[in-house]
Enzyme design. Structure first.
Site, PDB file in Angstrom:
ATOM      1  N   ASN A 148     -79.260  25.824  49.771  1.00 16.28           N
ATOM      2  CA  ASN A 148     -79.641  24.429  49.588  1.00 16.28           C
ATOM      3  C   ASN A 148     -80.621  24.410  48.428  1.00 16.28           C
ATOM      4  O   ASN A 148     -81.796  24.782  48.588  1.00 16.28           O
ATOM      5  CB  ASN A 148     -80.273  23.866  50.853  1.00 16.28           C
ATOM      6  CG  ASN A 148     -80.749  22.438  50.669  1.00 16.28           C
ATOM      7  OD1 ASN A 148     -80.619  21.855  49.586  1.00 16.28           O
ATOM      8  ND2 ASN A 148     -81.310  21.860  51.708  1.00 16.28           N
TER       9      ASN A 148
ATOM     10  N   ASN B 241     -74.363  21.819  38.018  1.00 10.70           N
ATOM     11  CA  ASN B 241     -73.375  20.816  38.411  1.00 10.70           C
ATOM     12  C   ASN B 241     -73.681  20.198  39.767  1.00 10.70           C
ATOM     13  O   ASN B 241     -73.184  19.125  40.085  1.00 10.70           O
ATOM     14  CB  ASN B 241     -71.986  21.461  38.436  1.00 10.70           C
ATOM     15  CG  ASN B 241     -70.921  20.515  38.927  1.00 10.70           C
ATOM     16  OD1 ASN B 241     -70.612  19.517  38.287  1.00 10.70           O
ATOM     17  ND2 ASN B 241     -70.360  20.806  40.095  1.00 10.70           N
TER      18      ASN B 241
ATOM     19  N   TYR C  28     -79.955   7.039  42.200  1.00 14.89           N
ATOM     20  CA  TYR C  28     -79.012   7.925  41.515  1.00 14.89           C
ATOM     21  C   TYR C  28     -79.105   7.737  40.001  1.00 14.89           C
ATOM     22  O   TYR C  28     -79.134   8.706  39.238  1.00 14.89           O
ATOM     23  CB  TYR C  28     -77.601   7.629  42.013  1.00 14.89           C
ATOM     24  CG  TYR C  28     -76.527   8.475  41.383  1.00 14.89           C
ATOM     25  CD1 TYR C  28     -76.280   9.771  41.825  1.00 14.89           C
ATOM     26  CD2 TYR C  28     -75.746   7.974  40.338  1.00 14.89           C
ATOM     27  CE1 TYR C  28     -75.280  10.547  41.251  1.00 14.89           C
ATOM     28  CE2 TYR C  28     -74.747   8.746  39.755  1.00 14.89           C
ATOM     29  CZ  TYR C  28     -74.518  10.027  40.213  1.00 14.89           C
ATOM     30  OH  TYR C  28     -73.531  10.801  39.639  1.00 14.89           O
TER      31      TYR C  28
ATOM     32  N   LYS D 241     -80.177  10.602  37.271  1.00 14.64           N
ATOM     33  CA  LYS D 241     -79.265  11.072  36.224  1.00 14.64           C
ATOM     34  C   LYS D 241     -79.801  10.772  34.828  1.00 14.64           C
ATOM     35  O   LYS D 241     -79.584  11.548  33.893  1.00 14.64           O
ATOM     36  CB  LYS D 241     -77.882  10.444  36.417  1.00 14.64           C
ATOM     37  CG  LYS D 241     -77.143  10.972  37.651  1.00 14.64           C
ATOM     38  CD  LYS D 241     -76.945  12.478  37.590  1.00 14.64           C
ATOM     39  CE  LYS D 241     -76.052  12.997  38.693  1.00 14.64           C
ATOM     40  NZ  LYS D 241     -75.882  14.467  38.647  1.00 14.64           N
TER      41      LYS D 241
ATOM     42  N   GLU E  51     -78.483  17.352  23.428  1.00 17.25           N
ATOM     43  CA  GLU E  51     -77.486  16.292  23.278  1.00 17.25           C
ATOM     44  C   GLU E  51     -76.873  15.886  24.606  1.00 17.25           C
ATOM     45  O   GLU E  51     -76.914  16.630  25.591  1.00 17.25           O
ATOM     46  CB  GLU E  51     -76.387  16.732  22.314  1.00 17.25           C
ATOM     47  CG  GLU E  51     -76.868  16.928  20.886  1.00 17.25           C
ATOM     48  CD  GLU E  51     -77.471  15.659  20.303  1.00 17.25           C
ATOM     49  OE1 GLU E  51     -76.922  14.556  20.548  1.00 17.25           O
ATOM     50  OE2 GLU E  51     -78.502  15.753  19.613  1.00 17.25           O
TER      51      GLU E  51
END
Length: 265
Positions: A67, A94, A166, A170, A244
Site C-alpha cells: 500500500n 502509475n 482528484y 492530479k 513536461e
C-alpha cells in the site's frame, strides 16, 4: 523500435500494475520486451499473476504487494526491489485513481467529507511523492534516472463535478514534477508527466466510454497507447525532455464542442 529504443539491463519499477488491461501492465510489457528488468507493484496478490505473465514472455520480472500510501510499506518495497534487482533506473508512477475494494467518491465539494478529501489526495498525489522520495537516492547515486508520473487531463486541463480532490491531486503532480525536474536535472535525471484522457481500461465507467466516442478520434484510447508515450519518456532517447506534460487524449481537450457529433460536426 529495438534499434531506436532499448532498456537492456535497466531496472524499471512500475506502480499500479495489477490490472491485466491497465496502463501500468501495458507499460511493463513494452519495457520488458525492450530489455528492461521489471518490478511490478500493486495492493493485491494479482500482481504475481502479472509477473508470471511477463516471465512467460521471457521477461525478468517480480511482483511486490504494498500500500504505497503507507510510507513504511513504500520504504520496505523499495529496499526489496533494489535488493532483488541490484539497482533502479526507471520509475513509472502509475498507481492512483482507484484501488481494489474501494469505490471512487464523486460527492460534490459542498458535501464531500474531510476523510474522503484526504484519502483522494493521499492516493493520487502523496502516494506518488512517497515512491519518488524512496527511488530518488538510487538515481542520484547512478547519475541517471527516468521518472514518468501518470497524471490526468482531469485537473491540469479540465475537470468534472464531484472531482475536486482528484483534480487537485492530479494538477499537483505536475507542479511537483516540474520542481523536481529542476532540482535533479544536474544528475541526468528527467521527470515528466503523461496525462491520459478517456482510456478504455477495466475501471472505465459508462459515461467515460461515451466521452471517448465524442473525441475527434471517435473512440476511447487503448491503455497501450498511453503506455507507448510513457515508454518513450522513460527512454535514454528522451534525454533533453524534462518537466513536461504530454496529453494523450485523442484530441479531446483541444475541441471546444464535446457533444454528439451529429449536432455540430
Amino acid at each position: 523500435m529495438e534499434s531506436f529504443i532499448n532498456f537492456k539491463d535497466q531496472v524499471c519499477l512500475i506502480t499500479g500494475a495489477g490490472s491485466e488491461t491497465g496502463i501500468g501492465f501495458n507499460a511493463a510489457k513494452i519495457l520488458g520486451g525492450l530489455g528492461g528488468r521489471i518490478a511490478l507493484v500493486a495492493t493485491t496478490d494479482r500482481i504475481f499473476n502479472r509477473a508470471r505473465e511477463l516471465a512467460d514472455m521471457g521477461i525478468e520480472a517480480k511482483g511486490y504487494i504494498a500500500n504505497l500510501m503507507d510510507r513504511e510499506q513504500t520504504a520496505r518495497m523499495m529496499k526489496d526491489v533494489v535488493s532483488d534487482f541490484g539497482n533502479l533506473h526507471v520509475l513509472i508512477n502509475n498507481a492512483g485513481m482507484t484501488q481494489v475494494g474501494e469505490e471512487e467518491d464523486f460527492t460534490d465539494f459542498l458535501h464531500v467529507t474531510y476523510e474522503s478529501w484526504d484519502t483522494s489526495i493521499s492516493r493520487n498525489l502523496t502516494l506518488c511523492f512517497n515512491v519518488t522520495k524512496q527511488a530518488l537516492p538510487y538515481m542520484v547515486e547512478n547519475k541517471y534516472g527516468r521518472i514518468v508520473n501518470v497524471s490526468s487531463v482531469t485537473g491540469p486541463v479540465v475537470s468534472n463535478p464531484g472531482e475536486a480532490a482528484y483534480s487537485a491531486a492530479k494538477a499537483g503532480i505536475l507542479g511537483m514534477s516540474r520542481s523536481l525536474a529542476i532540482e535533479v536535472g544536474v544528475h541526468n535525471i528527467t521527470v515528466n508527466s503523461v496525462l491520459p484522457g478517456w482510456i478504455a481500461t477495466a475501471s472505465q465507467t459508462e459515461s467515460e466510454a461515451a466521452g471517448g466516442l465524442n473525441t475527434p478520434m471517435r473512440r476511447g484510447g487503448d491503455a497501450s497507447e498511453v503506455a507507448n508515450a510513457i515508454v518513450f519518456l522513460a527512454s535514454r532517447e528522451a534525454s533533453y525532455i524534462t518537466g513536461e506534460a504530454l496529453v494523450v487524449d485523442g484530441g479531446n481537450t483541444i475541441q471546444e464542442y464535446k457533444g454528439p457529433s451529429e449536432l455540430y460536426y
